[in-house]
Design an enzyme around this catalytic site. Structure first.
Site, PDB file in Angstrom:
ATOM      1  CG  ASP A 299       7.612   8.045  -0.145  1.00 18.73           C
ATOM      2  OD1 ASP A 299       7.999   8.503  -1.226  1.00 18.73           O
ATOM      3  OD2 ASP A 299       6.434   8.162   0.268  1.00 18.73           O
TER       4      ASP A 299
ATOM      5  CB  THR B 288      -3.445   9.191   1.022  1.00 22.50           C
ATOM      6  OG1 THR B 288      -2.374  10.136   1.091  1.00 22.50           O
ATOM      7  CG2 THR B 288      -4.671   9.748   1.724  1.00 22.50           C
TER       8      THR B 288
END
Length: 271
Positions: free
Chosen positions: A79, A225
């Site tokens: 990522d 998150t």
């Protein structure tokens, strides 16, 4: 099936894959428990900071072994790779997919860097994702600067990417207010390009918006998150006033919280 093939199939069928970052053994286990329970495929994502924390080889080895152990169809993805060097290291280590993020550079430079990554990744038959447009990162302004359909078309054709992360009102990290995805812009981009489209920053996006985004062309949804926040918040609630020092008794409760979060996300995405 390779990740490239799976994403292409999702794009054709109007479906999406959930891609979730993991940070340690515990978060990884929570993700895989959820995938196994729901019978879902899953993309396991690692950021450069996670690779620095875990070590590249231990991280990819743990992910591959755990996918096999749980019997989950899944892939490992880098990522937000920042350089061709780190991407080459990940490909050599066995990553199924890599993302090069040169989105903050001028358009032509983003094309040049991404094109070089695509050329390298083809030797490994690996999936390549890039980013175009302004998707606010942590501590950056949530100013909306959407990806244009014309730019997306030019970028995809010039680079040969397999997947493109786009800006349609989404942002990384926590949202200060409920986001509103620009679905009309998504439809324009979907009509302009053939590659898979990726939605970063799904933490905090309402379920109905996620469903609509998938219906209108998003094939990969990133979650980070919310996962680490769920894990940490559960630990924080358990530790005050506790004399327990055996982490093997404390961590499973946080693992279960992560599992339940991902089960809910998978139900939304698979619906």
């Amino acid at each position: 099936m390779t990740m490239k093939e799976k994403l292409a199939a999702c794009t054709k069928e109007g479906k999406a894959l959930l891609a979730v970052n993991f940070y340690n053994f515990e978060t990884l286990k929570g993700l895989l428990l959820a995938a196994k329970q729901t019978g879902s495929s899953l993309i396991l994502q690692l950021s450069e900071s996670s690779l620095q924390y875990l070590g590249l080889k231990p991280a990819i080895s743990m992910a591959k072994v755990m996918l096999d152990e749980f019997g989950v169809e899944g892939w490992v993805h880098l990522d937000h790779g920042s350089s061709i060097e780190i991407i080459k290291q990940c490909l050599d280590a066995g990553f199924d997919s890599v993302m090069i993020d040169a989105s903050e550079k001028p358009f032509d430079e983003n094309v040049r860097i991404t094109k070089e990554v695509v050329k390298t990744a083809r030797q490994y038959n690996a999936n390549v994702e890039a980013e175009l447009g302004y998707i606010a990162k942590l501590n950056q302004s949530h100013t909306f600067e959407p990806t244009s359909a014309d730019d997306a078309k030019r970028f995809a054709e010039a680079t040969g990417i397999d997947a493109l992360a786009i800006a349609i009102g989404n942002a990384h990290g926590f949202y200060k207010e409920t986001p509103a995805l620009h679905i009309d812009r998504l439809k324009e981009i979907r009509a302009a390009v053939n590659c898979a489209l990726v939605l970063h920053g799904s933490s905090g996006i309402p379920d109905e918006q996620l469903k609509e985004a998938i219906h209108c062309g998003i094939g990969k949804i990133n979650l980070a998150t919310e996962t680490k926040n769920t894990f940490i918040k559960k630990l924080q609630s358990l530790l005050p006033g506790s004399d327990e020092i055996d982490l093997r008794k404390i961590f499973p409760k946080a693992i279960d919280e992560v599992k339940e979060l991902i089960v809910k996300k998978l139900h939304v995405i698979n619906s």
